[in-house]
Design a protein around this motif. Structure first.
Motif, PDB file in Angstrom:
ATOM      1  N   HIS A 291      32.392 -62.052  86.393  1.00  0.00           N
ATOM      2  CA  HIS A 291      33.759 -62.416  86.020  1.00  0.00           C
ATOM      3  C   HIS A 291      34.751 -62.394  87.184  1.00  0.00           C
ATOM      4  CE1 HIS A 291      31.670 -60.955  82.405  1.00  0.00           C
ATOM      5  NE2 HIS A 291      32.334 -61.897  81.776  1.00  0.00           N
ATOM      6  N   GLY A 292      34.257 -62.130  88.378  1.00  0.00           N
ATOM      7  CA  GLY A 292      35.113 -62.201  89.562  1.00  0.00           C
ATOM      8  C   GLY A 292      36.363 -61.354  89.454  1.00  0.00           C
ATOM      9  N   GLY A 293      37.524 -61.986  89.705  1.00  0.00           N
ATOM     10  CA  GLY A 293      38.786 -61.260  89.672  1.00  0.00           C
ATOM     11  C   GLY A 293      39.502 -61.335  88.347  1.00  0.00           C
ATOM     12  N   ALA A 294      38.778 -61.696  87.269  1.00  0.00           N
ATOM     13  CA  ALA A 294      39.446 -61.929  85.994  1.00  0.00           C
ATOM     14  C   ALA A 294      38.739 -61.280  84.810  1.00  0.00           C
ATOM     15  CB  ALA A 294      39.597 -63.430  85.760  1.00  0.00           C
ATOM     16  N   GLY A 295      38.038 -60.193  85.042  1.00  0.00           N
ATOM     17  CA  GLY A 295      37.364 -59.522  83.936  1.00  0.00           C
ATOM     18  C   GLY A 295      38.322 -59.110  82.841  1.00  0.00           C
ATOM     19  N   VAL A 296      39.453 -58.540  83.218  1.00  0.00           N
ATOM     20  CA  VAL A 296      40.461 -58.134  82.246  1.00  0.00           C
ATOM     21  C   VAL A 296      40.992 -59.348  81.495  1.00  0.00           C
ATOM     22  CG1 VAL A 296      42.773 -57.142  82.017  1.00  0.00           C
ATOM     23  CG2 VAL A 296      41.112 -56.072  83.537  1.00  0.00           C
ATOM     24  N   THR A 297      41.127 -60.469  82.183  1.00  0.00           N
ATOM     25  CA  THR A 297      41.726 -61.674  81.609  1.00  0.00           C
ATOM     26  C   THR A 297      40.852 -62.321  80.546  1.00  0.00           C
ATOM     27  OG1 THR A 297      42.939 -62.091  83.657  1.00  0.00           O
ATOM     28  CG2 THR A 297      42.588 -63.979  82.207  1.00  0.00           C
ATOM     29  N   VAL A 298      39.544 -62.217  80.672  1.00  0.00           N
ATOM     30  CA  VAL A 298      38.640 -62.896  79.731  1.00  0.00           C
ATOM     31  C   VAL A 298      37.836 -61.921  78.885  1.00  0.00           C
ATOM     32  CG1 VAL A 298      38.445 -64.914  81.240  1.00  0.00           C
ATOM     33  CG2 VAL A 298      36.767 -63.055  81.448  1.00  0.00           C
ATOM     34  N   ALA A 299      38.146 -60.644  78.955  1.00  0.00           N
ATOM     35  CA  ALA A 299      37.293 -59.613  78.352  1.00  0.00           C
ATOM     36  C   ALA A 299      37.001 -59.863  76.878  1.00  0.00           C
ATOM     37  CB  ALA A 299      37.925 -58.240  78.540  1.00  0.00           C
ATOM     38  N   TRP A 300      38.021 -60.137  76.090  1.00  0.00           N
ATOM     39  CA  TRP A 300      37.815 -60.274  74.644  1.00  0.00           C
ATOM     40  C   TRP A 300      37.136 -61.600  74.290  1.00  0.00           C
ATOM     41  CZ3 TRP A 300      38.407 -56.640  70.882  1.00  0.00           C
ATOM     42  CH2 TRP A 300      39.009 -55.440  71.278  1.00  0.00           C
ATOM     43  N   GLY A 301      37.499 -62.662  74.977  1.00  0.00           N
ATOM     44  CA  GLY A 301      36.837 -63.937  74.711  1.00  0.00           C
ATOM     45  C   GLY A 301      35.362 -63.875  75.022  1.00  0.00           C
ATOM     46  N   CYS A 302      35.026 -63.293  76.170  1.00  0.00           N
ATOM     47  CA  CYS A 302      33.612 -63.160  76.547  1.00  0.00           C
ATOM     48  C   CYS A 302      32.891 -62.170  75.643  1.00  0.00           C
ATOM     49  CB  CYS A 302      33.503 -62.726  78.009  1.00  0.00           C
ATOM     50  SG  CYS A 302      33.929 -64.014  79.193  1.00  0.00           S
ATOM     51  N   ALA A 303      33.563 -61.094  75.264  1.00  0.00           N
ATOM     52  CA  ALA A 303      32.943 -60.089  74.399  1.00  0.00           C
ATOM     53  C   ALA A 303      32.556 -60.689  73.052  1.00  0.00           C
ATOM     54  CB  ALA A 303      33.891 -58.915  74.199  1.00  0.00           C
ATOM     55  N   ARG A 304      33.432 -61.505  72.499  1.00  0.00           N
ATOM     56  CA  ARG A 304      33.131 -62.120  71.204  1.00  0.00           C
ATOM     57  C   ARG A 304      31.943 -63.071  71.306  1.00  0.00           C
ATOM     58  NH1 ARG A 304      39.447 -63.326  69.568  1.00  0.00           N
ATOM     59  NH2 ARG A 304      39.929 -61.205  68.801  1.00  0.00           N
ATOM     60  N   GLU A 305      31.887 -63.830  72.392  1.00  0.00           N
ATOM     61  CA  GLU A 305      30.767 -64.756  72.551  1.00  0.00           C
ATOM     62  C   GLU A 305      29.465 -64.001  72.784  1.00  0.00           C
ATOM     63  OE1 GLU A 305      29.508 -68.533  75.381  1.00  0.00           O
ATOM     64  OE2 GLU A 305      31.612 -68.208  74.879  1.00  0.00           O
ATOM     65  N   ALA A 306      29.525 -62.966  73.633  1.00  0.00           N
ATOM     66  CA  ALA A 306      28.320 -62.180  73.900  1.00  0.00           C
ATOM     67  C   ALA A 306      27.858 -61.457  72.638  1.00  0.00           C
ATOM     68  CB  ALA A 306      28.594 -61.174  75.020  1.00  0.00           C
ATOM     69  N   ALA A 307      28.798 -60.919  71.886  1.00  0.00           N
ATOM     70  CA  ALA A 307      28.446 -60.222  70.654  1.00  0.00           C
ATOM     71  C   ALA A 307      27.818 -61.199  69.653  1.00  0.00           C
ATOM     72  CB  ALA A 307      29.682 -59.560  70.049  1.00  0.00           C
ATOM     73  N   GLY A 308      28.354 -62.416  69.608  1.00  0.00           N
ATOM     74  CA  GLY A 308      27.774 -63.421  68.716  1.00  0.00           C
ATOM     75  C   GLY A 308      26.329 -63.714  69.065  1.00  0.00           C
ATOM     76  N   LEU A 309      26.032 -63.817  70.352  1.00  0.00           N
ATOM     77  CA  LEU A 309      24.658 -64.046  70.789  1.00  0.00           C
ATOM     78  C   LEU A 309      23.762 -62.863  70.432  1.00  0.00           C
ATOM     79  CD1 LEU A 309      25.341 -65.579  74.336  1.00  0.00           C
ATOM     80  CD2 LEU A 309      24.571 -66.805  72.281  1.00  0.00           C
ATOM     81  N   ALA A 310      24.301 -61.656  70.591  1.00  0.00           N
ATOM     82  CA  ALA A 310      23.524 -60.446  70.294  1.00  0.00           C
ATOM     83  C   ALA A 310      23.279 -60.309  68.784  1.00  0.00           C
ATOM     84  CB  ALA A 310      24.249 -59.227  70.832  1.00  0.00           C
ATOM     85  N   ILE A 311      24.301 -60.602  67.993  1.00  0.00           N
ATOM     86  CA  ILE A 311      24.175 -60.446  66.547  1.00  0.00           C
ATOM     87  C   ILE A 311      23.197 -61.453  65.973  1.00  0.00           C
ATOM     88  CG2 ILE A 311      25.419 -60.723  64.369  1.00  0.00           C
ATOM     89  CD1 ILE A 311      27.878 -59.508  65.872  1.00  0.00           C
ATOM     90  N   SER A 312      23.271 -62.692  66.449  1.00  0.00           N
ATOM     91  CA  SER A 312      22.337 -63.711  65.944  1.00  0.00           C
ATOM     92  C   SER A 312      20.913 -63.378  66.314  1.00  0.00           C
ATOM     93  CB  SER A 312      22.721 -65.086  66.477  1.00  0.00           C
ATOM     94  OG  SER A 312      22.624 -65.132  67.904  1.00  0.00           O
ATOM     95  N   ALA A 313      20.756 -62.734  67.480  1.00  0.00           N
ATOM     96  CA  ALA A 313      19.417 -62.347  67.909  1.00  0.00           C
ATOM     97  C   ALA A 313      18.878 -61.192  67.085  1.00  0.00           C
ATOM     98  CB  ALA A 313      19.441 -61.963  69.384  1.00  0.00           C
ATOM     99  N   ALA A 314      19.792 -60.309  66.649  1.00  0.00           N
ATOM    100  CA  ALA A 314      19.353 -59.128  65.908  1.00  0.00           C
ATOM    101  C   ALA A 314      19.152 -59.413  64.425  1.00  0.00           C
ATOM    102  CB  ALA A 314      20.393 -58.013  66.071  1.00  0.00           C
ATOM    103  N   SER A 315      19.654 -60.557  63.966  1.00  0.00           N
ATOM    104  CA  SER A 315      19.588 -60.870  62.519  1.00  0.00           C
ATOM    105  C   SER A 315      18.200 -61.366  62.116  1.00  0.00           C
ATOM    106  CB  SER A 315      20.622 -61.944  62.197  1.00  0.00           C
ATOM    107  OG  SER A 315      21.913 -61.485  62.512  1.00  0.00           O
TER     108      SER A 315
END
Length: 315
Positions: A291-315
């Motif tokens: 995330h370079g110099g913008a981890g704080v800036t994209v944290a929630w957007g990326c978290a939701r996408e990553a969580a979606g990938l994780a949840i679909s994998a766990a289902s």
């Protein structure tokens, strides 16, 4: 490999990306453990000046979506600034024009060119990272997650069916991904002489920039962006140059007492890696790093996408 922790998702990495991802997962009802080699207050996230703004991060189209989603969350969290560490603060990006930015810029409330045409004015989230990281950690625990200080040396050996890799610069050796590289940032914290607004004058391709952010700890001055530099030791010459550049904009900074020197290594990559990888045996590894110099800036957007990938994998 240790006995698999049935049904759990393990998030590796305890900075702002890892904790935010863990919180989204925990709030979705997943059993979550965060494994990090050091507490959040010792991560790169804790050093960040932490103004919401896409800086040194690609790809632009996706970054805009992630950043806007995160902005919406921060606007809500700013209503409880004391607890969350998020405040909405006015300031100016010098030398920036709307037509130089992506389509996301038109959706940032109040973002507009200054009367003199010197840059863009806005009221944006400014985050007190020690407070915000503590808030994230507490919310993860409250949502039923677990936090463990534990070093991971092999992602393939993490005992969970779904693992989320939020290791930032650590991904360089852990994945391994040699395209991840450090961009060294040095900051100086001084006693605030009464400045209440933030200012930036930064070229994304330059090794030096000028910015200051009024934080509860003092006025945070920056900065540098040194590619492939690994040193965490503050350079006194660089610190003096940072103060001088900021004082050229606001002369009262010149006499401010220095409180602290900080150095952080931004986890840069040509593009954020946010994708799912299926491992031998059917286990799933979700990557969320670079995330370079913008981890704080994209944290929630990326978290939701990553969580979606994780949840679909766990289902």
């Amino acid at each position: 490999m240790e006995r698999e922790l049935s049904g759990e998702v393990i998030v590796v990495g305890g900075g702002v990306i890892g904790l935010t991802t863990a919180l989204v997962l925990a709030r979705s009802g997943r059993r979550v453990r965060v494994w990090a080699r050091e507490p959040a207050e010792r991560t790169t996230s804790a050093v960040a000046g932490a103004l919401w703004w896409p800086y040194r991060i690609q790809p632009e189209q996706l970054v805009g979506q992630w950043a806007l989603a995160t902005l919406a969350v921060y606007e809500g969290l700013a209503e409880q600034a004391r607890e969350t560490g998020v405040r909405m603060v006015e300031g100016v990006h010098l030398g920036v024009r709307m037509d130089e930015l992506g389509t996301w810029a038109a959706q940032v409330p109040g973002l507009s060119e200054t009367a003199a045409g010197a840059g863009l004015a806005a009221r944006l989230p400014l985050i007190d990272m020690p407070v915000h990281l503590r808030w994230l950690r507490e919310r993860v625990l409250k949502a039923g997650g677990l936090l463990e200080v534990r070093e991971v040396t092999d992602l393939n050996q993490v005992p969970a069916a779904v693992v989320v890799n939020c290791t930032g610069l650590g991904a360089r050796s852990l994945v391994p991904d040699p395209t991840v590289r450090p961009v060294r940032g040095q900051l100086v914290v001084v006693e605030n002489p009464g400045i209440t607004t933030w200012l930036t004058s930064a070229d994304e391709h330059a090794a030096e920039s000028t910015y200051f952010f009024p934080q509860p700890c003092g006025l945070v001055l920056g900065g540098t962006a040194e590619e492939d530099a690994w040193s965490l030791e503050p350079d006194p010459r660089v610190a003096a140059e940072i103060v001088a550049r900021c004082a050229a904009v606001r002369p009262e900074i010149a006499g401010a007492r220095v409180l602290e020197h900080r150095v952080g290594l931004r986890p840069a990559r040509d593009a954020v890696r946010l994708e799912r990888q299926v491992l031998p045996g059917g286990r799933v590894l979700v990557h969320n790093y670079g995330h370079g110099g913008a981890g704080v800036t994209v944290a929630w957007g990326c978290a939701r996408e990553a969580a979606g990938l994780a949840i679909s994998a766990a289902s």
